[in-house]
Design an enzyme around this catalytic site. Sequence first.
Site, mmCIF file in Angstrom:
data_model
loop_
_atom_site.group_PDB
_atom_site.id
_atom_site.type_symbol
_atom_site.label_atom_id
_atom_site.label_comp_id
_atom_site.label_asym_id
_atom_site.label_seq_id
_atom_site.Cartn_x
_atom_site.Cartn_y
_atom_site.Cartn_z
ATOM 1 N N LYS A 95 -32.827 5.311 -15.318
ATOM 2 C CA LYS A 95 -34.268 4.612 -14.456
ATOM 3 C C LYS A 95 -34.847 3.530 -15.376
ATOM 4 O O LYS A 95 -35.481 2.434 -14.600
ATOM 5 C CB LYS A 95 -35.159 5.460 -13.986
ATOM 6 N N GLU A 114 -43.833 4.076 -6.059
ATOM 7 C CA GLU A 114 -43.805 5.123 -5.512
ATOM 8 C C GLU A 114 -42.818 6.018 -6.199
ATOM 9 O O GLU A 114 -41.949 5.784 -6.856
ATOM 10 C CB GLU A 114 -43.233 5.079 -4.013
ATOM 11 N N SER A 164 -25.795 10.294 -15.402
ATOM 12 C CA SER A 164 -27.046 9.428 -15.421
ATOM 13 C C SER A 164 -28.232 9.922 -16.066
ATOM 14 O O SER A 164 -29.223 9.252 -16.196
ATOM 15 C CB SER A 164 -27.260 9.552 -13.725
HETATM 16 C C1 PLP Z 1 -33.083 9.484 -9.915
HETATM 17 C C2 PLP Z 1 -31.931 9.859 -10.664
HETATM 18 C C3 PLP Z 1 -30.840 10.023 -9.904
HETATM 19 C C4 PLP Z 1 -30.477 9.287 -8.253
HETATM 20 O O1 PLP Z 1 -31.047 8.050 -8.295
HETATM 21 P P1 PLP Z 1 -30.052 6.983 -8.214
HETATM 22 O O2 PLP Z 1 -30.952 5.879 -7.575
HETATM 23 O O3 PLP Z 1 -29.149 7.319 -6.848
HETATM 24 O O4 PLP Z 1 -29.414 6.586 -9.288
HETATM 25 C C5 PLP Z 1 -29.762 10.341 -10.298
HETATM 26 N N1 PLP Z 1 -29.711 10.913 -11.543
HETATM 27 C C6 PLP Z 1 -30.822 10.940 -12.234
HETATM 28 C C7 PLP Z 1 -30.793 11.667 -13.635
HETATM 29 C C8 PLP Z 1 -31.929 10.641 -11.999
HETATM 30 O O5 PLP Z 1 -33.026 10.716 -12.576
#
Ligand code: PLP
Length: 395
Positions: A90, A112, A378
Amino acid sequence: MSSYHVDENGFYGEFGGAFIPEMLYPNVEELRTCYLDILADPAFQAEFRQLLSDYVGRPTPLYYSVRLSEKYGSKIYLKREDLCHTGAHKVNNTIGQILLAKRLGKTRIIAETGAGQHGVATATVCALMGLPCVVYMGAVDIARQAPNVARMKLLGAEVRAATSGSRTLKDATNEAIRDWINNPVDTHYIIGSVVGPHPYPDMVARFQSVISEEIQSQLQEAEGRPDPDYLIACVGGGSNAAGAYYHYLDRPDVKILAAEAAGKGVDTGESAATSALGRVGIIHASKTLLMQTDDGQITEPYSISAGLDYPGVGPLHAHLFATGRATFIPVTDAEAMQAGRELAELEGIIPAIETSHALALLAMGSVPKGSLAVINLSGRGDKDLQTYIDYFKLA
Ligand SMILES: *Cc1c(COP(=O)(O)O)cnc(C)c1O
């Protein structure tokens, strides 16, 4: 030539656009007319790249996962976004947007947040740049996500409770939009995924596209080719997936898989599987696929993973689904939790539960044996430890 990128009107096929109230028009229009020029400015790119390197810790490794590969009979690489500062992808976006806000002369930031991860990533870059930060968060979420509320406060942000409606993300978003309408000159609104009115989906995808840019060169170095056979990410709003897919969208030999949160099961009424359950509608000022009742009320989504608990999906992903460019696969809570535990035991990496949904596609047989696959890792699972503990009765 087919393209999966946004058109000049802000649409991906039939999805996207900017369905905004009149009073928001000046803010969004300022952004729309400026963002491409700002992003193209070499001085902006230099500052962005420098921070991604020295502050975020990029490039993140592309790690060849020996034991997962052995187990599933494929070559499996993990793109380690979990090693980014703040523990997920993020921050790539919040760094980009705060630099853009500064170029626009903005002196105040709002955001938000649902689970608090985007709020933390925003509060982080506001501290870095010395800008005041207000994060809107549903009162219910504030109670559920106390550690992230504490992080934001420690970082100097003000957390304002949204107390209307279901007191969750949708209501926090409404409050943030109201704030922006009232403070059009000095304030920038940092949206946390590839959602919202044009140009946000495209802008956020461009900031996150550093992920696929790095995968291409890292895979070239490791395997002598830039393209995997399979490219896999989880989709909430869709920003980590958009970043991982970006430079591969027009390379049809790369099969794209999207893991979405099925919750307790697609047909249980407790799910967040937007492509399976959604119909065309408007959320967050964007035309996209959306979980809704017959009369168009947004359905409350459910997933064990707070970051995937969103009733819509960004317009790029709606388009990838509608055109068949990406295959969307619903993954239940149980499938994701097993996959998270498996990665911890096989590789010593505890993934975020969002990410565990992407990993689950291996055990579900979505990747044929003998393929070369890249999974976007992610985020890290520290924030989810209590959920893992409760689920597996570890304490
Ligand atoms: C917020 C988050 C997501 C989901 O958000 P996307 O905008 O779909 O990427 C996925 N994985 C992690 C680790 C997150 O913090």
